[in-house]
Design a protein around this motif. Structure first.
Motif, short mmCIF file in Angstrom:
data_model
loop_
_atom_site.label_atom_id
_atom_site.label_comp_id
_atom_site.label_asym_id
_atom_site.label_seq_id
_atom_site.Cartn_x
_atom_site.Cartn_y
_atom_site.Cartn_z
N ASP A 1 0.85 -1.20 0.00
CA ASP A 1 0.00 0.00 0.00
C ASP A 1 0.88 1.25 0.00
O ASP A 1 1.63 1.48 0.96
CB ASP A 1 -0.90 0.02 1.24
CG ASP A 1 -1.97 -1.05 1.19
OD1 ASP A 1 -2.34 -1.49 0.09
OD2 ASP A 1 -2.44 -1.48 2.27
N ILE A 2 0.81 2.03 -1.07
CA ILE A 2 1.55 3.29 -1.16
C ILE A 2 0.56 4.42 -0.96
O ILE A 2 -0.34 4.61 -1.78
CB ILE A 2 2.27 3.43 -2.51
CG1 ILE A 2 3.25 2.27 -2.73
CG2 ILE A 2 3.02 4.77 -2.57
CD1 ILE A 2 3.95 2.30 -4.09
N PHE A 3 0.72 5.15 0.13
CA PHE A 3 -0.15 6.29 0.42
C PHE A 3 0.63 7.57 0.16
O PHE A 3 1.65 7.84 0.81
CB PHE A 3 -0.62 6.25 1.88
CG PHE A 3 -1.44 5.04 2.22
CD1 PHE A 3 -2.70 4.86 1.67
CD2 PHE A 3 -0.96 4.07 3.08
CE1 PHE A 3 -3.47 3.74 1.98
CE2 PHE A 3 -1.71 2.95 3.40
CZ PHE A 3 -2.98 2.77 2.84
N GLU A 4 0.15 8.38 -0.78
CA GLU A 4 0.82 9.62 -1.14
C GLU A 4 0.04 10.79 -0.56
O GLU A 4 -1.06 10.64 -0.04
CB GLU A 4 0.98 9.70 -2.65
CG GLU A 4 1.84 8.55 -3.19
CD GLU A 4 2.03 8.54 -4.69
OE1 GLU A 4 3.04 7.99 -5.14
OE2 GLU A 4 1.16 9.08 -5.41
N GLY A 5 0.62 11.98 -0.64
CA GLY A 5 -0.01 13.14 -0.03
C GLY A 5 -0.21 12.97 1.46
O GLY A 5 -1.15 13.51 2.04
N THR A 6 0.71 12.24 2.09
CA THR A 6 0.59 11.90 3.51
C THR A 6 1.88 12.27 4.22
O THR A 6 2.92 11.63 4.01
CB THR A 6 0.30 10.39 3.69
OG1 THR A 6 -0.91 10.05 3.01
CG2 THR A 6 0.18 10.04 5.17
N THR A 7 1.84 13.30 5.04
CA THR A 7 3.02 13.79 5.72
C THR A 7 3.19 13.13 7.08
O THR A 7 2.28 13.18 7.91
CB THR A 7 2.94 15.32 5.91
OG1 THR A 7 2.82 15.94 4.64
CG2 THR A 7 4.16 15.84 6.64
N VAL A 8 4.34 12.52 7.29
CA VAL A 8 4.68 11.96 8.59
C VAL A 8 5.43 13.02 9.38
O VAL A 8 6.46 13.53 8.93
CB VAL A 8 5.53 10.69 8.44
CG1 VAL A 8 5.97 10.17 9.82
CG2 VAL A 8 4.75 9.60 7.70
N GLY A 9 4.92 13.35 10.55
CA GLY A 9 5.56 14.37 11.38
C GLY A 9 6.49 13.80 12.42
O GLY A 9 7.40 14.49 12.90
N GLU A 10 6.27 12.52 12.78
CA GLU A 10 7.06 11.93 13.86
C GLU A 10 7.07 10.42 13.72
O GLU A 10 6.08 9.81 13.30
CB GLU A 10 6.46 12.31 15.22
CG GLU A 10 7.21 11.79 16.42
CD GLU A 10 6.55 12.13 17.74
OE1 GLU A 10 7.13 11.80 18.79
OE2 GLU A 10 5.45 12.73 17.70
N ILE A 11 8.19 9.83 14.07
CA ILE A 11 8.30 8.37 14.18
C ILE A 11 8.51 8.04 15.65
O ILE A 11 9.46 8.54 16.29
CB ILE A 11 9.47 7.83 13.34
CG1 ILE A 11 9.19 8.06 11.84
CG2 ILE A 11 9.68 6.34 13.61
CD1 ILE A 11 10.33 7.65 10.94
N ARG A 12 7.60 7.24 16.21
CA ARG A 12 7.67 6.89 17.62
C ARG A 12 8.16 5.46 17.79
O ARG A 12 7.63 4.54 17.16
CB ARG A 12 6.30 7.04 18.27
CG ARG A 12 5.81 8.48 18.34
CD ARG A 12 4.40 8.55 18.90
NE ARG A 12 3.93 9.94 18.95
CZ ARG A 12 2.67 10.29 19.18
NH1 ARG A 12 1.73 9.34 19.39
NH2 ARG A 12 2.32 11.57 19.20
#
Length: 472
Positions: A214-225
């Protein structure tokens, strides 16, 4: 010399010429809400796509998601110089100090294999990307560059690499292959291929999606926990969090945009220009029938290719860094950089001096504090990453994808023992020290190139000082 001409249809930015040629892709749907996966990859460039590809090929049952802020291949993967090169992403001497000479040789041979592997996968998966395995020519245009070239050749011999891997060209063969004005010497390595990077990354994205990722575009990741208190690792977006056994950071030059990562890797700008198609008589004067890649031994070096449709694409540093680890979203580069690169092109190829420039663009690449790339998976936190390719990522990302696959699957292989695996690098200095330092480094490199171009026979002290400050 007068300012070089640009064409009436000149474009600056708009991602890159490669996308102008191939066409911008339709953006896939964004993340629809909170989801759970086995592996979540943050970043839809080559690193993320290769990681997803090899994991899905190895374990088809794995649930894998790729999260991308723009569209897959928007960043350096679709803007680079089209060099599928086996050049080490980092300092061989530094790797040797950390892990020994045998480890460096293993890393280099793994890079040779990465070039082969990208070509193999592209053919097997039906990805058309103008790939020509033509090798790479590196030229020296002044005595100091020639000394560095011969020192590099001697180091290669000391590590057991033969003329089949890297060799000095005779003057006759150099002229027969590619006539570069002012070239004093040239080496050739077969471990390199020309590619059209936008077509390669878009083709890979289609293949990965076709495998069920699944490739989700237009999706900004702000943090990796990281994994904590029984909660799995997470990639946090405004559309919801993706929870996974492993979250892989594959953001390269855009890593500074993640919470807590501002000083991790410096986003270094690199700029490119491409000419209109050259006339037949210009190509007769230049040669370049083999479509080899071209580099030099300057400190502020250039890189170039002959495109499939008969243009010259040439790149260099331009303005290397924006304050606060910033970047230009659509890839516009400064007019003075366009002029500088066009003048460099004309100096190397006088026959192309009157060919107008049709497109200019820039992108960012990730630079660790010690200028050496890394790949790592922390099984306790569930967080992994690869990157810091310092400009040689088209092949290195493939090696990264296979290495991350083995690390995630907890398989002990030759790849997991390479010297870039598990390396920890201190962060860059805070601002304004970071900005001041980078400006100073490249001012020194440019000054060193000017001194050496005036005939200085040895590497300028300015360059040695820049290497010391930069940590290279």
């Amino acid at each position: 010399m007068a300012d070089p001409r640009v064409s009436s249809g000149f474009v600056n930015g708009e991602v890159s010429f490669w996308y102008r040629q191939a066409g911008l892709p339709s953006v896939r749907a964004p993340l629809p809400g909170a989801r759970e996966y086995d592996v979540c990859v943050v970043g839809g460039g080559f690193t993320g796509l290769w990681t997803a590809y090899y994991l899905k090929r190895a374990r088809p049952s794995l649930r894998i998601a790729v999260l991308e802020r723009e569209f897959a291949g928007f960043g350096a993967s679709g803007r680079n110089g089209g060099w599928l090169t086996a050049e080490l992403a980092g300092s061989a001497a530094r790797y040797a100090r950390d892990r020994g000479e045998e480890a460096v040789v293993a890393q280099q041979r793994a890079m040779f294999g990465a070039v082969d592997e990208v070509i193999r996968v592209a053919a097997a998966e039906g990805i058309e990307a103008d790939i020509v395995r033509s090798g790479v020519l590196d030229v020296a245009t002044n005595p100091a560059q020639r000394r560095r070239m011969h020192a590099g050749l001697a180091s290669a011999r000391d590590r057991g690499f033969t003329e089949a891997d890297l060799r000095l060209l005779s003057p006759g063969e150099r002229e027969e292959r590619l006539r570069v004005a002012g070239a004093l010497d040239a080496t050739y390595s077969p471990h390199c291929a020309r590619v059209q990077p936008a077509r390669l990354v878009q083709g890979l994205a289609r293949v990965v999606a076709g495998l069920g990722v699944d490739i989700f575009e237009g999706t900004t990741v702000g943090e990796i926990r990281p994994r904590s208190g029984g909660r799995p690792a997470q990639a946090v977006t405004a559309r919801g969090a993706v929870s996974a056994e492993y979250v892989i950071r594959a953001t390269e030059g855009f890593t500074a945009g993640l919470a807590g990562q501002r000083r991790q890797w410096l986003p270094m700008n690199s700029s490119m220009i491409v000419t209109a198609p050259l006339a037949d008589d210009a190509w007769e004067r230049i040669g370049w029938e083999g479509c080899e890649l071209l580099g030099d031994h300057a400190h502020a070096y250039v890189y170039a290719q002959r495109t499939a449709d008969g243009r010259i694409a040439l790149g260099g540093r331009g303005v290397p860094y924006r304050f606060g680890s910033g970047w230009d979203r659509r890839g516009a580069t400064q007019p003075k950089t366009v002029t500088a690169l066009a003048r460099m092109l004309a100096s190397l190829f006088p026959a192309a001096a009157d060919t107008p420039i049709e497109h200019a663009w820039c992108g960012v690449l990730g630079v660790p504090r010690d200028w050496c790339s890394t790949a790592h998976v922390d099984h306790e936190t569930g967080v992994g990453w690869a990157g810091g390719y310092v400009g040689t990522g088209v092949a290195t990302t493939n090696l990264a994808g296979r290495t991350l696959r083995d690390l995630i699957l907890r398989e002990d292989t030759e790849l997991t023992t390479l010297p870039w695996v598990g390396r920890r690098v201190r962060p860059w200095e805070p601002e304004p020290l970071r900005w001041t330092g980078v400006q100073l480094i490249y001012a020194l490199y440019r000054a060193a190139d000017r001194r050496e171009n005036r005939g200085r026979p040895q590497t300028s002290a300015y360059a040695r000082l820049a290497d010391l400050i930069s940590g290279r």
